[in-house]
Design a protein around this motif. Structure first.
Motif, PDB file in Angstrom:
ATOM      1  N   ALA A   1      39.315 -38.119 -17.264  1.00  0.00           N
ATOM      2  CA  ALA A   1      39.599 -36.683 -17.264  1.00  0.00           C
ATOM      3  C   ALA A   1      40.524 -36.351 -18.429  1.00  0.00           C
ATOM      4  O   ALA A   1      41.393 -37.136 -18.796  1.00  0.00           O
ATOM      5  CB  ALA A   1      40.237 -36.265 -15.946  1.00  0.00           C
ATOM      6  N   GLY A   2      40.328 -35.192 -19.006  1.00  0.00           N
ATOM      7  CA  GLY A   2      41.145 -34.724 -20.118  1.00  0.00           C
ATOM      8  C   GLY A   2      40.581 -33.428 -20.665  1.00  0.00           C
ATOM      9  O   GLY A   2      39.807 -32.746 -19.982  1.00  0.00           O
TER      10      GLY A   2
ATOM     11  N   ILE B   1      36.328 -32.296 -17.861  1.00  0.00           N
ATOM     12  CA  ILE B   1      37.011 -31.516 -18.898  1.00  0.00           C
ATOM     13  C   ILE B   1      37.876 -30.460 -18.217  1.00  0.00           C
ATOM     14  O   ILE B   1      37.389 -29.612 -17.464  1.00  0.00           O
ATOM     15  CB  ILE B   1      36.003 -30.833 -19.858  1.00  0.00           C
ATOM     16  CG1 ILE B   1      35.047 -31.867 -20.458  1.00  0.00           C
ATOM     17  CG2 ILE B   1      36.740 -30.037 -20.922  1.00  0.00           C
ATOM     18  CD1 ILE B   1      35.689 -32.911 -21.334  1.00  0.00           C
ATOM     19  N   ILE B   2      39.171 -30.527 -18.506  1.00  0.00           N
ATOM     20  CA  ILE B   2      40.150 -29.611 -17.931  1.00  0.00           C
ATOM     21  C   ILE B   2      40.405 -28.486 -18.927  1.00  0.00           C
ATOM     22  O   ILE B   2      40.543 -28.733 -20.134  1.00  0.00           O
ATOM     23  CB  ILE B   2      41.467 -30.354 -17.634  1.00  0.00           C
ATOM     24  CG1 ILE B   2      41.207 -31.497 -16.663  1.00  0.00           C
ATOM     25  CG2 ILE B   2      42.527 -29.415 -17.091  1.00  0.00           C
ATOM     26  CD1 ILE B   2      42.358 -32.467 -16.576  1.00  0.00           C
ATOM     27  N   ALA B   3      40.509 -27.259 -18.433  1.00  0.00           N
ATOM     28  CA  ALA B   3      40.795 -26.107 -19.291  1.00  0.00           C
ATOM     29  C   ALA B   3      42.224 -26.189 -19.815  1.00  0.00           C
ATOM     30  O   ALA B   3      43.129 -26.631 -19.112  1.00  0.00           O
ATOM     31  CB  ALA B   3      40.597 -24.815 -18.514  1.00  0.00           C
ATOM     32  N   GLY B   4      42.411 -25.772 -21.053  1.00  0.00           N
ATOM     33  CA  GLY B   4      43.751 -25.711 -21.636  1.00  0.00           C
ATOM     34  C   GLY B   4      44.272 -27.084 -21.994  1.00  0.00           C
ATOM     35  O   GLY B   4      43.639 -27.838 -22.715  1.00  0.00           O
ATOM     36  N   SER B   5      45.391 -27.444 -21.432  1.00  0.00           N
ATOM     37  CA  SER B   5      46.065 -28.705 -21.726  1.00  0.00           C
ATOM     38  C   SER B   5      45.887 -29.688 -20.578  1.00  0.00           C
ATOM     39  O   SER B   5      45.784 -29.293 -19.412  1.00  0.00           O
ATOM     40  CB  SER B   5      47.558 -28.436 -21.941  1.00  0.00           C
ATOM     41  OG  SER B   5      48.281 -29.645 -22.043  1.00  0.00           O
ATOM     42  N   SER B   6      45.884 -30.974 -20.907  1.00  0.00           N
ATOM     43  CA  SER B   6      45.829 -31.980 -19.851  1.00  0.00           C
ATOM     44  C   SER B   6      47.205 -32.197 -19.216  1.00  0.00           C
ATOM     45  O   SER B   6      47.330 -32.901 -18.224  1.00  0.00           O
ATOM     46  CB  SER B   6      45.260 -33.301 -20.377  1.00  0.00           C
ATOM     47  OG  SER B   6      46.036 -33.768 -21.450  1.00  0.00           O
TER      48      SER B   6
END
Length: 130
Positions: free
Chosen positions: A97-98, A105-110
């Motif tokens: 995940a990142g 896929i994470i929105a913005g920052s991990s």
């Protein structure tokens, strides 16, 4: 020589993940190093509820998750991996995940802060051939 599989077999293996997860499975996001398969988890950052079903039928060796609803983070740290479970928290699979180049896929920052909204913009698992 490495094992190579037909697209039909790769898709069947991926669809087995969807079947194993069942309805309303979970995607749990964690920090730190991903453990050995189903090993002890690190700090839980957020728990997202997967769709019913969690994904469309696999095609070309890729499983694409259905839309995942946003949640509120329960801890602060950098998200590096995720665990897919049934609704009863039975382990199914671990994944990366990142913010790019990962399964989830994470929105913005991990970097996640407790209390913030966590959004997943894309989630796929690929069953590739060497």
């Amino acid at each position: 020589m490495a094992l190579g599989m037909s697209a039909t077999l790769r898709n069947a293996r991926l669809d087995a993940i969807t079947t194993a997860v069942g309805n309303a499975g979970k995607l749990k996001l964690y920090n730190g190093s991903q453990p050995a398969t189903s090993g002890a988890a690190t700090t839980l950052l957020a728990t997202l509820i997967l769709g019913t079903p969690m994904a469309t039928a696999a095609a070309a060796g890729t499983l694409v998750f259905a839309t995942i609803a946003d949640v509120t983070a329960v801890a602060s740290s950098t998200c590096t991996w995720g665990r897919i479970t049934t609704s009863a928290d039975v382990f199914v699979a671990d994944c990366t995940a990142g913010t790019s180049g990962t399964d989830i896929i994470i929105a913005g920052s991990s970097t996640i802060t407790s209390g913030q909204t966590v959004s997943v913009t894309a989630a796929t698992i690929t069953e590739g051939n060497p």
